[in-house]
Design a protein around this motif. Structure first.
Motif, PDB file in Angstrom:
ATOM      1  N   TYR A  71      37.122  40.803  47.460  1.00  0.00           N
ATOM      2  CA  TYR A  71      37.406  41.221  46.088  1.00  0.00           C
ATOM      3  C   TYR A  71      36.217  40.942  45.177  1.00  0.00           C
ATOM      4  O   TYR A  71      35.806  41.796  44.380  1.00  0.00           O
ATOM      5  N   GLY A  72      35.664  39.736  45.275  1.00  0.00           N
ATOM      6  CA  GLY A  72      34.605  39.335  44.368  1.00  0.00           C
ATOM      7  C   GLY A  72      33.402  40.257  44.431  1.00  0.00           C
ATOM      8  O   GLY A  72      32.840  40.644  43.397  1.00  0.00           O
ATOM      9  N   ALA A  73      32.984  40.622  45.636  1.00  0.00           N
ATOM     10  CA  ALA A  73      31.814  41.496  45.779  1.00  0.00           C
ATOM     11  C   ALA A  73      32.140  42.940  45.429  1.00  0.00           C
ATOM     12  O   ALA A  73      31.492  43.558  44.583  1.00  0.00           O
ATOM     13  N   LEU A  74      33.173  43.476  46.078  1.00  0.00           N
ATOM     14  CA  LEU A  74      33.402  44.914  46.005  1.00  0.00           C
ATOM     15  C   LEU A  74      34.069  45.353  44.706  1.00  0.00           C
ATOM     16  O   LEU A  74      33.751  46.413  44.168  1.00  0.00           O
ATOM     17  N   VAL A  75      34.978  44.544  44.180  1.00  0.00           N
ATOM     18  CA  VAL A  75      35.717  44.939  42.974  1.00  0.00           C
ATOM     19  C   VAL A  75      35.108  44.301  41.726  1.00  0.00           C
ATOM     20  O   VAL A  75      34.745  44.984  40.765  1.00  0.00           O
TER      21      VAL A  75
END
Length: 332
Positions: free
Chosen positions: A135-139
């Motif tokens: 989540y942290g990287a992609l979103v």
């Protein structure tokens, strides 16, 4: 006393020992937890072997950042947590300062999240790090949107599977990359829209074919090393190549000049970017918790080992045959 995994020198799995250690009382901002299950991560193997992004500062060294258990005591200044609560720890601290490969452990209160109702300890030790990373990287950083294509290397890892589920929940198209065909069917079952077998196919050419020649808006890579040049060929103009691991152990070039200076964004990412920012962490926890409630997200546990078999668990992880997380269980 609490049985605790220690290592007195860097090296392979065999340097780990289970010893009796006094966990101590929680100080200001700290919490003592009874540990029931522990998520095993590559970061621990790299740290134990002396190859992590930070060195071991003192011996005996300790390991682990991802655990599920129950609060036993809280230190001064801690609010919102009390004895008896079921919690999970997230990797918000250095293993030089805190560690959870133990029966009981003191950790920062800021590293604890409440375990959702119905989530058992093994699951609670398996879900947070993978989903917070994806989540942290992609979103959060990348801004992944419906219709985006995302290429996922090491797709059968815990983070890889979480990234597949995260992409699907957002409405993006996950393209999984795996070395051999043995994991292909499982990756499709987990929700990969396509699976590329890198030992048999040209990854970049296949991604371009699947995306109508445009390339993927995101490549989420755990391997790094020389292979990033080929992966960069698969990135759409203005897209991002995230490096969140370095499993190759080799130097990683910047491919932009070799490829003719395309509109390529390339950056490293660690889960600490999300966990150390309270607002980001709140958003991430809400996203993951809602996914767990809806059934879109689920713990992917490959195998469990008792704490006493930590050496075998690390050897199994380093074999690379697992699909999903390896979890240590603690018998009290």
């Amino acid at each position: 006393m609490a049985r605790t995994v220690l290592f007195h020198e860097v090296g392979g799995p065999e340097v780990m020992r289970l010893e009796d250690v006094e966990p101590g009382e929680p100080g200001p901002g700290e919490v003592l937890i009874r540990v029931d299950a522990i998520g095993v991560n590559r970061a621990e193997a790299l740290f134990r072997g002396g190859h992590y992004i930070e060195p071991v500062r003192r011996f005996p060294g300790r390991l682990g950042a991802e655990a599920a258990g129950v609060v036993e005591a809280v230190g001064p200044g801690v609010t919102g947590l009390e004895p008896g609560q079921a919690v999970s720890s997230v990797p918000a601290f250095s293993q030089n300062d805190y560690a959870v490969y133990a029966e009981r452990a003191v950790v920062p209160a800021s590293a604890l999240v409440r375990r959702p109702d119905g989530l058992d300890a093994v699951s609670g030790a398996a879900v947070w790090m993978p989903y917070l990373t994806a989540y942290g990287a992609l979103v959060e950083v990348g801004g992944m949107r419906p219709g985006d294509a995302v290429v996922l290397t090491a797709a059968s890892s815990g983070v890889g599977l979480a990234a597949i589920h995260t992409a699907n929940r957002v409405g993006a198209t996950p393209i999984a990359v795996t070395r051999t065909g043995g994991k292909k069917e499982r990756l499709l079952k987990e929700g990969a829209a396509h699976v590329i077998v890198s030992d048999e196919e040209d990854v970049a050419a296949r991604v371009l074919e699947l995306t109508g020649g445009r390339g993927a808006e995101y490549v989420f890579d755990a391997v790094a090393g020389p292979g990033v040049t080929d992966l960069a060929r698969a990135v759409a103009p203005g897209g991002t190549l995230f490096l969140y691991g370095a499993l190759s152990g080799q130097p990683t070039p910047y491919p932009g000049f070799e490829l003719g200076m395309p509109a390529l964004n390339m950056r490293t990412y660690t889960v600490l970017e999300t966990i150390r920012d309270p607002r980001r962490l709140d958003r991430a926890v809400a996203f993951v918790a809602s996914g767990l409630r809806s059934g879109a997200f689920r713990p992917a546990v490959d195998r469990t080992f008792p704490l006493e078999e930590v050496v075998a668990a690390h050897r199994y992880m380093e074999s690379g045959v697992q699909i999903g997380k390896i979890v240590l269980t603690v018998d009290h």
